[in-house]
Write a protein that holds these residues in place. Structure first.
Motif, PDB file in Angstrom:
ATOM      1  N   GLU A 118       0.820  -1.216   0.000  1.00 12.14           N
ATOM      2  CA  GLU A 118       0.000   0.000   0.000  1.00 12.14           C
ATOM      3  C   GLU A 118       0.851   1.263   0.000  1.00 12.14           C
ATOM      4  O   GLU A 118       0.460   2.271  -0.610  1.00 12.14           O
ATOM      5  CB  GLU A 118      -0.961  -0.011   1.191  1.00 12.14           C
ATOM      6  N   ASP A 119       1.988   1.237   0.669  1.00 13.47           N
ATOM      7  CA  ASP A 119       2.845   2.426   0.682  1.00 13.47           C
ATOM      8  C   ASP A 119       3.352   2.745  -0.722  1.00 13.47           C
ATOM      9  O   ASP A 119       3.302   3.893  -1.176  1.00 13.47           O
ATOM     10  CB  ASP A 119       4.034   2.210   1.625  1.00 13.47           C
ATOM     11  N   LEU A 120       3.854   1.738  -1.404  1.00  8.42           N
ATOM     12  CA  LEU A 120       4.337   1.933  -2.768  1.00  8.42           C
ATOM     13  C   LEU A 120       3.199   2.354  -3.682  1.00  8.42           C
ATOM     14  O   LEU A 120       3.334   3.291  -4.477  1.00  8.42           O
ATOM     15  CB  LEU A 120       4.981   0.642  -3.285  1.00  8.42           C
ATOM     16  N   ALA A 121       2.052   1.673  -3.581  1.00 11.94           N
ATOM     17  CA  ALA A 121       0.916   1.984  -4.449  1.00 11.94           C
ATOM     18  C   ALA A 121       0.446   3.421  -4.237  1.00 11.94           C
ATOM     19  O   ALA A 121       0.163   4.141  -5.207  1.00 11.94           O
ATOM     20  CB  ALA A 121      -0.224   1.005  -4.189  1.00 11.94           C
ATOM     21  N   TYR A 140      -8.483  -6.566 -18.669  1.00  9.56           N
ATOM     22  CA  TYR A 140      -9.193  -5.287 -18.706  1.00  9.56           C
ATOM     23  C   TYR A 140      -9.403  -4.703 -17.301  1.00  9.56           C
ATOM     24  O   TYR A 140     -10.307  -3.903 -17.072  1.00  9.56           O
ATOM     25  CB  TYR A 140     -10.541  -5.417 -19.428  1.00  9.56           C
ATOM     26  N   GLN A 141      -8.569  -5.102 -16.358  1.00 10.93           N
ATOM     27  CA  GLN A 141      -8.666  -4.583 -15.001  1.00 10.93           C
ATOM     28  C   GLN A 141      -7.764  -3.369 -14.844  1.00 10.93           C
ATOM     29  O   GLN A 141      -6.596  -3.388 -15.238  1.00 10.93           O
ATOM     30  CB  GLN A 141      -8.231  -5.656 -13.994  1.00 10.93           C
ATOM     31  N   THR A 142      -8.303  -2.327 -14.246  1.00 12.43           N
ATOM     32  CA  THR A 142      -7.501  -1.187 -13.838  1.00 12.43           C
ATOM     33  C   THR A 142      -6.987  -1.446 -12.422  1.00 12.43           C
ATOM     34  O   THR A 142      -7.474  -2.353 -11.732  1.00 12.43           O
ATOM     35  CB  THR A 142      -8.340   0.103 -13.837  1.00 12.43           C
ATOM     36  N   PRO A 143      -6.034  -0.648 -11.948  1.00 13.89           N
ATOM     37  CA  PRO A 143      -5.633  -0.778 -10.547  1.00 13.89           C
ATOM     38  C   PRO A 143      -6.809  -0.629  -9.580  1.00 13.89           C
ATOM     39  O   PRO A 143      -6.815  -1.254  -8.519  1.00 13.89           O
ATOM     40  CB  PRO A 143      -4.612   0.350 -10.377  1.00 13.89           C
ATOM     41  N   LEU A 144      -7.814   0.166  -9.959  1.00 14.40           N
ATOM     42  CA  LEU A 144      -8.978   0.335  -9.087  1.00 14.40           C
ATOM     43  C   LEU A 144      -9.780  -0.958  -8.989  1.00 14.40           C
ATOM     44  O   LEU A 144     -10.312  -1.295  -7.926  1.00 14.40           O
ATOM     45  CB  LEU A 144      -9.861   1.482  -9.590  1.00 14.40           C
ATOM     46  N   HIS A 145      -9.906  -1.696 -10.096  1.00 18.94           N
ATOM     47  CA  HIS A 145     -10.537  -3.008 -10.035  1.00 18.94           C
ATOM     48  C   HIS A 145      -9.808  -3.902  -9.027  1.00 18.94           C
ATOM     49  O   HIS A 145     -10.433  -4.564  -8.190  1.00 18.94           O
ATOM     50  CB  HIS A 145     -10.510  -3.698 -11.402  1.00 18.94           C
ATOM     51  N   LEU A 152      -8.966  -3.393  -0.503  1.00 16.43           N
ATOM     52  CA  LEU A 152      -7.982  -2.434  -0.008  1.00 16.43           C
ATOM     53  C   LEU A 152      -8.606  -1.036  -0.061  1.00 16.43           C
ATOM     54  O   LEU A 152      -8.322  -0.249  -0.964  1.00 16.43           O
ATOM     55  CB  LEU A 152      -6.707  -2.496  -0.859  1.00 16.43           C
ATOM     56  N   PRO A 153      -9.474  -0.711   0.898  1.00 20.41           N
ATOM     57  CA  PRO A 153     -10.223   0.548   0.824  1.00 20.41           C
ATOM     58  C   PRO A 153      -9.345   1.795   0.825  1.00 20.41           C
ATOM     59  O   PRO A 153      -9.722   2.805   0.233  1.00 20.41           O
ATOM     60  CB  PRO A 153     -11.138   0.505   2.054  1.00 20.41           C
ATOM     61  N   LEU A 154      -8.180   1.745   1.464  1.00 21.61           N
ATOM     62  CA  LEU A 154      -7.288   2.902   1.455  1.00 21.61           C
ATOM     63  C   LEU A 154      -6.816   3.205   0.037  1.00 21.61           C
ATOM     64  O   LEU A 154      -6.792   4.373  -0.385  1.00 21.61           O
ATOM     65  CB  LEU A 154      -6.087   2.653   2.359  1.00 21.61           C
ATOM     66  N   LEU A 155      -6.471   2.178  -0.713  1.00 18.45           N
ATOM     67  CA  LEU A 155      -6.045   2.385  -2.095  1.00 18.45           C
ATOM     68  C   LEU A 155      -7.227   2.795  -2.972  1.00 18.45           C
ATOM     69  O   LEU A 155      -7.068   3.613  -3.878  1.00 18.45           O
ATOM     70  CB  LEU A 155      -5.389   1.114  -2.645  1.00 18.45           C
ATOM     71  N   VAL A 156      -8.381   2.223  -2.711  1.00 24.52           N
ATOM     72  CA  VAL A 156      -9.576   2.629  -3.446  1.00 24.52           C
ATOM     73  C   VAL A 156      -9.818   4.117  -3.238  1.00 24.52           C
ATOM     74  O   VAL A 156     -10.065   4.870  -4.189  1.00 24.52           O
ATOM     75  CB  VAL A 156     -10.806   1.814  -2.993  1.00 24.52           C
ATOM     76  N   GLN A 157      -9.725   4.558  -1.998  1.00 20.84           N
ATOM     77  CA  GLN A 157      -9.916   5.975  -1.690  1.00 20.84           C
ATOM     78  C   GLN A 157      -8.900   6.844  -2.431  1.00 20.84           C
ATOM     79  O   GLN A 157      -9.256   7.867  -3.025  1.00 20.84           O
ATOM     80  CB  GLN A 157      -9.787   6.193  -0.184  1.00 20.84           C
ATOM     81  N   SER A 158      -7.640   6.439  -2.413  1.00 26.68           N
ATOM     82  CA  SER A 158      -6.588   7.224  -3.061  1.00 26.68           C
ATOM     83  C   SER A 158      -6.806   7.305  -4.566  1.00 26.68           C
ATOM     84  O   SER A 158      -6.643   8.367  -5.179  1.00 26.68           O
ATOM     85  CB  SER A 158      -5.220   6.607  -2.759  1.00 26.68           C
ATOM     86  N   LEU A 159      -7.185   6.190  -5.170  1.00 25.49           N
ATOM     87  CA  LEU A 159      -7.410   6.161  -6.614  1.00 25.49           C
ATOM     88  C   LEU A 159      -8.611   7.021  -7.007  1.00 25.49           C
ATOM     89  O   LEU A 159      -8.570   7.758  -7.989  1.00 25.49           O
ATOM     90  CB  LEU A 159      -7.603   4.720  -7.083  1.00 25.49           C
ATOM     91  N   ALA A 189     -17.031  -0.239  -1.450  1.00 28.76           N
ATOM     92  CA  ALA A 189     -18.178   0.388  -2.110  1.00 28.76           C
ATOM     93  C   ALA A 189     -18.415   1.787  -1.560  1.00 28.76           C
ATOM     94  O   ALA A 189     -18.749   2.717  -2.314  1.00 28.76           O
ATOM     95  CB  ALA A 189     -19.426  -0.472  -1.929  1.00 28.76           C
ATOM     96  N   ALA A 190     -18.234   1.960  -0.257  1.00 27.46           N
ATOM     97  CA  ALA A 190     -18.415   3.281   0.354  1.00 27.46           C
ATOM     98  C   ALA A 190     -17.409   4.271  -0.213  1.00 27.46           C
ATOM     99  O   ALA A 190     -17.753   5.430  -0.496  1.00 27.46           O
ATOM    100  CB  ALA A 190     -18.273   3.182   1.871  1.00 27.46           C
ATOM    101  N   GLU A 191     -16.156   3.830  -0.400  1.00 27.96           N
ATOM    102  CA  GLU A 191     -15.135   4.724  -0.957  1.00 27.96           C
ATOM    103  C   GLU A 191     -15.395   5.024  -2.426  1.00 27.96           C
ATOM    104  O   GLU A 191     -15.099   6.110  -2.918  1.00 27.96           O
ATOM    105  CB  GLU A 191     -13.745   4.112  -0.781  1.00 27.96           C
ATOM    106  N   LEU A 192     -15.955   4.055  -3.142  1.00 27.99           N
ATOM    107  CA  LEU A 192     -16.244   4.245  -4.566  1.00 27.99           C
ATOM    108  C   LEU A 192     -17.394   5.217  -4.800  1.00 27.99           C
ATOM    109  O   LEU A 192     -17.536   5.759  -5.901  1.00 27.99           O
ATOM    110  CB  LEU A 192     -16.576   2.899  -5.221  1.00 27.99           C
ATOM    111  N   THR A 193     -18.207   5.436  -3.784  1.00 29.97           N
ATOM    112  CA  THR A 193     -19.384   6.306  -3.946  1.00 29.97           C
ATOM    113  C   THR A 193     -19.320   7.558  -3.080  1.00 29.97           C
ATOM    114  O   THR A 193     -20.181   8.424  -3.194  1.00 29.97           O
ATOM    115  CB  THR A 193     -20.665   5.531  -3.594  1.00 29.97           C
ATOM    116  N   ARG A 194     -18.300   7.673  -2.244  1.00 24.62           N
ATOM    117  CA  ARG A 194     -18.213   8.796  -1.319  1.00 24.62           C
ATOM    118  C   ARG A 194     -17.899  10.101  -2.053  1.00 24.62           C
ATOM    119  O   ARG A 194     -16.986  10.159  -2.876  1.00 24.62           O
ATOM    120  CB  ARG A 194     -17.128   8.533  -0.277  1.00 24.62           C
TER     121      ARG A 194
END
Length: 345
Positions: A118-121, A140-145, A152-159, A189-194
């Motif tokens: 997660e630190d590197l990402a 066809y996956q992005t890093p967000l997928h 990994l909600p922290l990375l989802v939030q950052s992306l 899901a919460a981070e994807l819609t926040r």
């Protein structure tokens, strides 16, 4: 979900050929920088050429065995030395050393996510422009997928904060939110819609994967009630039909005998009389499955008992002698245009 589970799944999946990973879109980035920066890049490029060769070697892929070699990932990062000299960040980006892709189409950001570093990402997310964040691998996956799939909600939030695409679809047509709804990943899901505007979120909520399923369909099919609540709060269309048979989320909940989901949907005014492509309403399905409890719940919510499907059957025709269900259909009612008229004696 642990990265090992993802790795096994990825190895089992059929990998489609993909010639356009999105990396070509970065060419315009390098053309806009000055010659001095390019000279710096050329000097640093020779120092990491050996590592780069290892990264793209087609005979021994870096990610051919995902339980191998977090060390290999670290070697690449160390050789590129991107984090120790901030003044060279743009130069390294300009040369696209960090966006070189493996045979599987993964960038170093994909790999950092897969290895749950997660630190590197997070550093790469800060470093990269949006075009790099949205590169899709051979699946066809992005890093967000991947960040979503691996929970990994922290990375989802950052992306998401950096502007990563919410609408990108993988080889199954799933957006990252589809993935969260299928796997029951409420935090992701919460981070994807926040803090996402309705205009930006609406296309994601409406998107159907290649099976014709929206996020709400997937949450309902997998009985993830907290996700159903979240999607309803975010404005998901409760009456959208899936693409194969025209079922709404209410139809799916009835088929699963999921009283909780049925109640949630009816409370938010889902169409109790929505018809599938064959004309069946949720009441048809409940009666046909001899589910008295849900049939009663639907009738109390105003379900029309006399609607006919394409076989010209009403729900009553499917009762099959079930006395409890037959009691829902009083025989002293006169039906005019499918509506009951109370008879007074």
């Amino acid at each position: 979900m642990a990265s090992g589970d993802y790795i096994k799944l990825k190895e089992d999946l059929h990998e489609d050929t993909r010639t356009d990973s999105g990396i070509e879109s970065l060419k315009s980035i390098s053309s806009t920088k000055d010659d001095q920066s390019m000279n710096t890049v050329r000097n640093s490029a020779s120092e990491c050429s050996a590592v780069k060769d290892k990264f793209i070697n087609t005979e021994e892929r870096l990610d051919s065995d995902y339980d191998s070699s977090v060390d290999s990932l670290s070697e690449i990062v160390e050789a590129l030395n991107f984090c120790t000299n901030p003044e060279e960040h743009e130069s390294v980006q300009e040369e696209n050393q960090l966006t070189t892709i493996t045979e599987d189409g993964d960038t170093i950001l994909h790999l950092a996510v897969i290895h749950e570093d997660e630190d590197l990402a997070c550093h790469l997310i800060h470093l990269f422009p949006k075009e790099v964040l949205d590169i899709q691998n051979n699946l066809y996956q992005t890093p967000l997928h991947l960040a979503t799939y691996l929970s990994l909600p922290l990375l989802v939030q950052s992306l998401v904060k950096k502007g990563a695409s919410l609408e990108a679809q993988d080889q199954d047509g799933n957006t990252p939110l589809h993935v969260a709804c299928q796997q029951g990943l409420i935090d992701c899901a919460a981070e994807l819609t926040r803090n996402i505007s309705n205009s930006k979120l609406a296309p994601v909520l409406e998107a159907q994967n290649w099976r014709g399923l929206t996020c709400l369909h997937l949450a309902t099919l997998n009985q993830h009630h907290r996700l159903i609540k979240l999607l309803m709060k975010k404005g998901a269309d409760l009456n959208v039909q899936e693409g194969t048979s025209g079922k709404t989320a209410l139809h799916l909940a009835v088929e699963l005998h999921d009283i909780t989901a049925v109640t949630l949907l009816l409370t938010k005014a889902a169409n109790v009389d929505a018809a599938m492509f064959n004309g069946c309403t949720p009441l048809h399905l409940a009666v046909g499955r001899q589910d008295t409890t849900i049939a009663i719940l639907l009738c109390r919510s105003g379900a029309d008992k006399m609607l006919r499907n394409m076989e010209d059957e009403t729900a009553l025709d499917l009762a099959d002698g079930n006395d409890d269900i037959l009691a829902l259909f009083p025989f002293d009612d006169i039906q005019i245009s499918g509506r009951s008229v109370e008879v007074q004696f």
